[in-house]
Design an enzyme around this catalytic site. Sequence first.
Site, short mmCIF file in Angstrom:
data_model
loop_
_atom_site.label_atom_id
_atom_site.label_comp_id
_atom_site.label_asym_id
_atom_site.label_seq_id
_atom_site.Cartn_x
_atom_site.Cartn_y
_atom_site.Cartn_z
N LYS A 59 0.84 -1.20 0.00
CA LYS A 59 0.00 0.00 0.00
C LYS A 59 0.88 1.25 0.00
O LYS A 59 0.61 2.22 -0.74
CB LYS A 59 -0.91 -0.01 1.24
CG LYS A 59 -1.79 1.22 1.34
CD LYS A 59 -2.38 1.40 2.70
CE LYS A 59 -3.70 0.67 2.82
NZ LYS A 59 -4.36 0.94 4.10
N PHE A 82 -14.77 13.35 12.46
CA PHE A 82 -16.21 13.31 12.14
C PHE A 82 -16.42 13.22 10.63
O PHE A 82 -17.44 13.67 10.12
CB PHE A 82 -16.90 14.56 12.71
CG PHE A 82 -16.73 14.70 14.20
CD1 PHE A 82 -17.46 13.91 15.08
CD2 PHE A 82 -15.80 15.60 14.73
CE1 PHE A 82 -17.29 14.02 16.46
CE2 PHE A 82 -15.63 15.72 16.10
CZ PHE A 82 -16.37 14.93 16.97
N ARG A 103 -17.22 11.93 6.92
CA ARG A 103 -18.11 10.96 6.30
C ARG A 103 -17.42 10.40 5.06
O ARG A 103 -16.79 11.16 4.31
CB ARG A 103 -19.41 11.63 5.84
CG ARG A 103 -20.32 12.04 6.96
CD ARG A 103 -21.36 13.02 6.46
NE ARG A 103 -20.70 14.20 5.90
CZ ARG A 103 -21.33 15.16 5.22
NH1 ARG A 103 -22.62 15.06 5.00
NH2 ARG A 103 -20.67 16.20 4.76
N GLY A 111 -34.56 4.92 4.48
CA GLY A 111 -33.83 4.04 3.57
C GLY A 111 -33.95 2.60 4.04
O GLY A 111 -34.80 2.28 4.89
N GLY A 122 -25.93 1.78 7.70
CA GLY A 122 -24.85 0.79 7.75
C GLY A 122 -23.50 1.46 7.69
O GLY A 122 -23.35 2.61 8.11
N CYS A 149 -19.09 2.60 10.62
CA CYS A 149 -19.07 3.42 11.84
C CYS A 149 -20.33 3.32 12.69
O CYS A 149 -20.27 2.93 13.86
CB CYS A 149 -18.82 4.88 11.47
SG CYS A 149 -17.32 5.07 10.50
N LYS A 165 -23.61 3.34 1.08
CA LYS A 165 -24.22 4.62 0.69
C LYS A 165 -23.58 5.04 -0.63
O LYS A 165 -22.59 4.42 -1.06
CB LYS A 165 -24.00 5.69 1.76
CG LYS A 165 -22.57 6.13 1.96
CD LYS A 165 -22.51 7.31 2.92
CE LYS A 165 -21.08 7.78 3.10
NZ LYS A 165 -20.98 8.90 4.01
C1 UGA Z 1 -20.57 8.44 9.90
C2 UGA Z 1 -20.82 9.84 10.48
O1 UGA Z 1 -21.82 10.50 9.68
C3 UGA Z 1 -19.54 10.68 10.47
O2 UGA Z 1 -19.77 11.94 11.06
C4 UGA Z 1 -18.46 9.93 11.27
O3 UGA Z 1 -17.21 10.61 11.25
C5 UGA Z 1 -18.25 8.55 10.64
O4 UGA Z 1 -19.51 7.83 10.66
C6 UGA Z 1 -17.21 7.82 11.45
O5 UGA Z 1 -17.48 7.51 12.61
O6 UGA Z 1 -16.08 7.65 10.97
P1 UGA Z 1 -20.26 7.40 7.45
O7 UGA Z 1 -20.07 6.07 8.09
O8 UGA Z 1 -19.35 7.81 6.35
O9 UGA Z 1 -20.19 8.59 8.53
O10 UGA Z 1 -21.76 7.37 6.88
P2 UGA Z 1 -23.03 8.33 6.99
O11 UGA Z 1 -23.01 9.36 5.94
O12 UGA Z 1 -23.24 8.76 8.38
O13 UGA Z 1 -24.18 7.27 6.61
C7 UGA Z 1 -24.43 6.15 7.45
C8 UGA Z 1 -25.60 5.35 6.94
O14 UGA Z 1 -26.82 6.08 7.09
C9 UGA Z 1 -25.52 4.99 5.46
O15 UGA Z 1 -25.94 3.65 5.29
C10 UGA Z 1 -26.46 5.99 4.81
O16 UGA Z 1 -26.99 5.55 3.59
C11 UGA Z 1 -27.53 6.11 5.88
N1 UGA Z 1 -28.31 7.38 5.79
C12 UGA Z 1 -27.70 8.58 5.97
C13 UGA Z 1 -29.68 7.33 5.57
O17 UGA Z 1 -30.27 6.23 5.42
N2 UGA Z 1 -30.40 8.49 5.52
C14 UGA Z 1 -29.81 9.70 5.71
O18 UGA Z 1 -30.53 10.74 5.67
C15 UGA Z 1 -28.42 9.75 5.94
#
Ligand code: UGA
Length: 434
Positions: A38, A155, A157, A256, A260, A263, A324
Amino acid sequence: MFARRIAVIGSGYVGLTTGACLASLGHRVVCADIDAAKIARLRRGEVDILEPGLPELVVENQVAGRLEFVVGAREAISRPDGQPVEVVFLCVPTPMGEGGAADLRAVQAVAAEIRHLLPSGCVVVNKSTVPVGTADATLRLLNRRDVAVVSNPEFLREGTAVHDFLHPDRIVVGCDAQDAAERVAALYSKLGAPTVLTDAASAEMVKYAANCFLAMKLSYVNALAELCDLLGADVGDVTEGMGYDKRIGQSFLKPGPGWGGSCLPKDTNALVQVAAAAGRELPLVSASIATNERQRALMVDKIRDAVGGDLAGRRIGLLGLTFKAGTDDLRDSPALGVAALLVAEGAELSGYDPGCPAAVPGVTDDVRVVDEPMLAAKDAAALVVLTEWPEFRSLDWSAIGGVMDNRTVVDTRNLLDPDILRRAGISWVGVGRR
Ligand code: UGA
């Protein structure tokens, strides 16, 4: 002096984004990983995760001499130019271990490896999501009076990590030694974000508190969507009406197939474990986890209904496999969770995902992965949208309807325009929509 000499241990998703972004702020950064292949790829500017803007930052900052990649923590800390490293970020994985608690073996291994190498006065920063008390435990492992351990949760995403790093809502830094916390906060001063300076335990808690709140918000919305389906209300209008209340806000209110990724599932389970270890239950979070599991089953109910009540032997096309949109990450993907339930009822699945163009053995085995949406739709009794990739909106729906066995789309993300599908002769089933 603003520019600091920084080592980042672990060049995965968090470490690489942190290292490249800190370099872009002007710091001198060395990123380390135990995976030599890597590191060789990163030196050539090859980034093996799908993260918009990250490959460009990696190349730009290497060319500018602010970012280096080395194999192993030792190499990152003992620099050949003799200039001492001032800040060491720990960005190693903390996966879900036995019973849902965080597995801290990688953090412990790195602490043991670097404890004799750290220059006096250096600050060790924990960026990984770790249980409350890990900063103190790391300090005990290091057993160095002249080194501070700071908690600085991330934090970011996935899919918008670079943007989130460079435009943060807030920076949280926790340490029982105020000067060390201030030194870490100063690394981000150019970003002008609100900064919360606190003790290490509170900073560690902020990360779990935020992720669990987001998970609760989503489970609540998914439960509302189910009620809307039963009562003839429209969840889009309901969440819009709720979201204008500034105390609630419009974001993170889309129903949704369940939440998942790497995190939210891990952190909700970990906080429930932490509470149990402290002799407490956390029913709000436990119920959100249970609601999330049920959500996948509810999506299967919709799909079963859409094909006439029996999934055995039916061909189902899937649009979206990643957890996502905007990522190639399949970890704890709700789409794959729904796929597993469909297969358990005897359905045959073909799936297309722009971020995952080929099968991943051991992960996507329930699905025949195809590289075109039309192939997923071919002869399908229903086509199911599971990930909210924007490009699905502008597919040629007339052509897709033409190759389907039964012109029905189950849209678990309420992504598509039902009118466009109707005009293409396709019946559309959403989640909580009129
Ligand atoms: C999440 C947090 O949003 C971040 O702030 C954090 O830093 C990160 O975890 C972490 O701990 O490292 P992430 O795992 O990238 O980020 O994903 P999200 O954007 O939070 O989405 C999580 C899940 O919720 C996905 O499956 C997404 O499709 C779903 N989701 C999100 C919904 O079903 N509806 C929404 O309105 C938003």
